[in-house]
Design a protein around this motif. Structure first.
Motif, mmCIF file in Angstrom:
data_model
loop_
_atom_site.group_PDB
_atom_site.id
_atom_site.type_symbol
_atom_site.label_atom_id
_atom_site.label_comp_id
_atom_site.label_asym_id
_atom_site.label_seq_id
_atom_site.Cartn_x
_atom_site.Cartn_y
_atom_site.Cartn_z
ATOM 1 N N GLY A 42 12.316 -2.405 17.090
ATOM 2 C CA GLY A 42 11.534 -3.313 17.944
ATOM 3 C C GLY A 42 10.431 -2.658 18.752
ATOM 4 N N GLY A 104 10.995 -0.889 33.145
ATOM 5 C CA GLY A 104 10.993 -1.823 32.013
ATOM 6 C C GLY A 104 11.617 -3.155 32.398
ATOM 7 N N VAL A 105 11.464 -4.107 31.507
ATOM 8 C CA VAL A 105 12.113 -5.407 31.700
ATOM 9 C C VAL A 105 13.634 -5.199 31.698
ATOM 10 C CG1 VAL A 105 12.550 -7.626 30.545
ATOM 11 C CG2 VAL A 105 10.206 -6.793 30.834
ATOM 12 N N GLU A 106 14.053 -4.193 30.967
ATOM 13 C CA GLU A 106 15.483 -3.891 30.878
ATOM 14 C C GLU A 106 16.117 -3.707 32.255
ATOM 15 O OE1 GLU A 106 16.015 -3.831 27.414
ATOM 16 O OE2 GLU A 106 17.968 -4.275 28.243
ATOM 17 N N TYR A 130 18.600 -11.967 22.573
ATOM 18 C CA TYR A 130 18.197 -10.600 22.846
ATOM 19 C C TYR A 130 19.435 -10.012 23.518
ATOM 20 C CZ TYR A 130 15.935 -6.641 24.990
ATOM 21 O OH TYR A 130 15.637 -5.361 25.380
ATOM 22 N N ILE A 176 13.445 -16.953 27.080
ATOM 23 C CA ILE A 176 12.613 -15.852 26.569
ATOM 24 C C ILE A 176 11.499 -16.501 25.773
ATOM 25 C CG2 ILE A 176 12.527 -13.747 25.185
ATOM 26 C CD1 ILE A 176 15.562 -13.544 25.425
ATOM 27 N N ALA A 180 12.309 -13.294 21.330
ATOM 28 C CA ALA A 180 12.908 -12.309 20.414
ATOM 29 C C ALA A 180 14.351 -12.757 20.259
ATOM 30 C CB ALA A 180 12.864 -10.916 21.012
ATOM 31 N N ASP A 208 11.892 -14.217 30.617
ATOM 32 C CA ASP A 208 11.449 -12.937 30.074
ATOM 33 C C ASP A 208 10.162 -13.230 29.297
ATOM 34 O OD1 ASP A 208 10.983 -10.732 28.470
ATOM 35 O OD2 ASP A 208 13.102 -10.358 28.049
ATOM 36 N N ILE A 210 7.940 -10.862 28.224
ATOM 37 C CA ILE A 210 7.413 -9.567 27.760
ATOM 38 C C ILE A 210 6.442 -9.716 26.589
ATOM 39 C CG2 ILE A 210 9.318 -9.013 26.175
ATOM 40 C CD1 ILE A 210 9.017 -6.083 27.269
ATOM 41 N N TYR A 211 6.607 -10.794 25.800
ATOM 42 C CA TYR A 211 5.721 -10.983 24.637
ATOM 43 C C TYR A 211 4.544 -11.912 24.943
ATOM 44 C CZ TYR A 211 9.395 -8.662 21.988
ATOM 45 O OH TYR A 211 10.307 -7.745 21.528
ATOM 46 N N SER A 241 5.527 -2.657 27.695
ATOM 47 C CA SER A 241 5.968 -2.052 26.432
ATOM 48 C C SER A 241 5.246 -2.624 25.224
ATOM 49 C CB SER A 241 7.473 -2.270 26.234
ATOM 50 O OG SER A 241 8.202 -1.543 27.169
ATOM 51 N N LYS A 242 5.137 -3.946 25.160
ATOM 52 C CA LYS A 242 4.624 -4.568 23.944
ATOM 53 C C LYS A 242 3.114 -4.782 24.023
ATOM 54 C CE LYS A 242 9.038 -4.842 23.257
ATOM 55 N NZ LYS A 242 9.940 -4.442 22.221
ATOM 56 N N ARG A 250 8.660 3.142 29.938
ATOM 57 C CA ARG A 250 9.700 2.473 30.715
ATOM 58 C C ARG A 250 9.157 1.894 32.026
ATOM 59 N NH1 ARG A 250 11.179 0.584 28.075
ATOM 60 N NH2 ARG A 250 13.134 -0.009 29.037
ATOM 61 N N ILE A 251 8.326 0.898 31.865
ATOM 62 C CA ILE A 251 7.717 0.283 33.043
ATOM 63 C C ILE A 251 7.527 -1.226 32.811
ATOM 64 C CG2 ILE A 251 5.345 0.930 32.313
ATOM 65 C CD1 ILE A 251 6.095 1.513 35.834
ATOM 66 N N TYR A 327 8.374 -10.750 15.437
ATOM 67 C CA TYR A 327 9.463 -10.917 14.474
ATOM 68 C C TYR A 327 9.325 -12.177 13.638
ATOM 69 C CZ TYR A 327 11.336 -7.841 18.069
ATOM 70 O OH TYR A 327 11.501 -6.831 18.977
HETATM 71 N N1 PLP Z 1 12.936 -8.308 26.529
HETATM 72 C C1 PLP Z 1 12.843 -8.588 25.225
HETATM 73 C C2 PLP Z 1 12.932 -10.008 24.784
HETATM 74 C C3 PLP Z 1 12.675 -7.557 24.288
HETATM 75 O O1 PLP Z 1 12.583 -7.854 22.977
HETATM 76 C C4 PLP Z 1 12.603 -6.219 24.746
HETATM 77 C C5 PLP Z 1 12.463 -5.106 23.788
HETATM 78 O O2 PLP Z 1 12.466 -5.239 22.599
HETATM 79 C C6 PLP Z 1 12.728 -5.973 26.113
HETATM 80 C C7 PLP Z 1 12.875 -7.039 26.983
HETATM 81 C C8 PLP Z 1 12.702 -4.567 26.656
HETATM 82 O O3 PLP Z 1 11.587 -4.428 27.459
HETATM 83 P P1 PLP Z 1 11.231 -3.060 28.215
HETATM 84 O O4 PLP Z 1 10.768 -2.085 27.198
HETATM 85 O O5 PLP Z 1 10.154 -3.474 29.172
HETATM 86 O O6 PLP Z 1 12.484 -2.633 28.915
#
Ligand code: PLP
Length: 396
Positions: A42, A104-106, A130, A176, A180, A208, A210-211, A241-242, A250-251, A327
């Motif tokens: 990913g 990161g979003v994580e 996800y 999301i 994803a 979320d 992120i995309y 990230s994306k 990691r931000i 995806y």
């Molecule tokens: N959220 C979704 C839906 C993702 O697919 C991903 C990574 O694939 C992340 C968050 C991770 O994001 P980050 O790299 O900002 O931690």
């Protein structure tokens, strides 16, 4: 160490059970096979744009190697984020009290769950999932309740299904979009309905996004926090990230109301103290520097998506062009095979790695899917992978 004694916390055992390790199993399957094209991973193929790397190098040369205060994030970065949220997302966020820069979003996902979810609280999460989202809920003793994304609805969250899943224990609806692992993009009317449900049932909404930049054709990304009266009950997560090919930096960041941000900051500090200093400088450049790189990558990804959809459908691998993310969640039922068998054979016989759809689902109804990432390799490798998929299917 006494071999008899079990040192592991129940928390990690729960995660391992929930971990559906099909991704690891797929990698194991191709270990030792030369020249496998990986359409599972990913992470976009691009390296981070040069001007962002230069900003990071400058930050190091200028001694930007210390802890960064405030812990919520470097002030110019939070100001740039607030500006971006106002202009691009329609969210008026106070940079001083309503934004946290995260690892990161994580990290944001885990901060949110640790701050808000008590054991037994229910969170409605989309499935196919996800997996870090539902795992974060489980890790704090919460209960993920799945709302099904269906091919017939272009894998968009179905607000009516969300409504059916609400119980007195529901605390949060998790969205999301773009999604994803499916590529579904929630439409304004979907979000209007989610807004209505959240207000009627007094629920929090976590999104979320992120995309947000990986969006195709004339599709629009909508941020639910910009909808009337939604800002206070929404926590929105965004990443670098994306959009800027910065997975390794990691931000990311989140925005929410000041009370939630204050409480989430306590958890953020406990977990990581603060985000990485160099990455924060790089992120500032990403937001304030030239944006053509984002559009160039988006256009290239759209071309790859179109190529893949055009080549998979005639083979009986059914997929509509996903409106967002990176995806394709494709249906292989016409090939008389379930996704896991298709993916395993594709890996060993055709040297193309894709993920079985069930990697991302525990409910029934996803056995016939396979997920392909159209951004993870070069265009040449993508063409090689498509040739191999075609040859593999023709021989079935
Ligand atoms: N959220 C979704 C839906 C993702 O697919 C991903 C990574 O694939 C992340 C968050 C991770 O994001 P980050 O790299 O900002 O931690």
């Amino acid at each position: 160490m006494n071999q008899e004694r079990d040192f592991l916390a129940e928390r990690v055992k729960g995660l391992q059970k929930a971990g559906l390790n099909e991704t690891a199993a797929m990698l194991e399957l191709v270990r030792g096979i030369e020249g496998v094209v990986d359409l599972g991973y990913g992470d976009p193929y691009y390296t981070t744009p040069a001007h962002i790397m230069e900003a990071a190098k400058r930050a190091m040369d200028e001694g930007y190697t210390h802890y960064v205060l405030p812990v919520e994030g470097y002030t110019p970065l939070r100001e740039a984020i607030a500006q971006k949220l106002a202009v691009q997302n329609g969210i008026a966020a106070d940079p001083n009290t309503e934004i946290i820069v995260t690892v990161g979003v994580e990290e944001a996902i885990n901060v949110i769950m640790l701050t808000l979810i008590n054991p037994g609280d229910e969170v409605i999460v989309p499935e196919p999932y996800y997996s870090p989202a539902f795992k974060a809920v489980k890790m704090v003793g919460g209960v993920p309740v799945y709302t099904q994304l269906r091919e017939e609805r272009d894998f968009r969250t179905d607000p009516e299904d969300v409504r059916k899943k609400i119980t007195p224990k529901t605390k949060m609806i998790y969205c999301i979009t773009p999604n994803a692992p499916t590529g579904g993009v929630m439409q304004k009317e979907d979000l209007d309905q989610i807004t209505g449900i959240a207000q009627e049932k007094d629920l929090l909404v976590v999104t979320d996004e992120i995309y947000e930049k990986m969006i195709y054709d004339d599709e629009k990304h909508h941020s639910i926090a910009s909808f009337p009266d939604m800002k206070d009950r929404t926590i929105s997560m965004f990443g670098f990230s994306k959009a800027y090919a910065m997975c390794g930096w990691r931000i990311g960041y989140l925005t929410a109301n000041p009370d939630l941000v204050k409480n989430m900051t306590a958890i953020h500090v406990q977990l990581v103290l603060m985000a990485n200093s160099i990455s924060q400088k790089a992120a500032l450049e990403a937001l304030t520097g030239p944006q053509d790189c984002v559009e160039e990558m988006r256009r290239d990804f759209q071309d790859r998506r179109d190529l893949m959809v055009a080549r998979l459908n005639p083979l009986g691998i059914r997929c509509k062009p996903p409106k967002g993310s990176m995806y394709i969640y494709a249906n292989v039922s016409e090939l008389d095979m379930v996704g896991i068998d298709f993916a395993r054979r594709l890996a060993t016989e055709a040297r193309v790695l894709a993920h079985p759809g069930t990697t991302y689902a525990s409910s029934e109804g996803y056995e016939q899917y396979v997920r392909f990432n159209f951004t993870s390799v070069s265009m040449d490798e993508l063409n090689i992978a498509l040739d191999r998929i075609e040859e593999f299917v023709r021989k079935l």
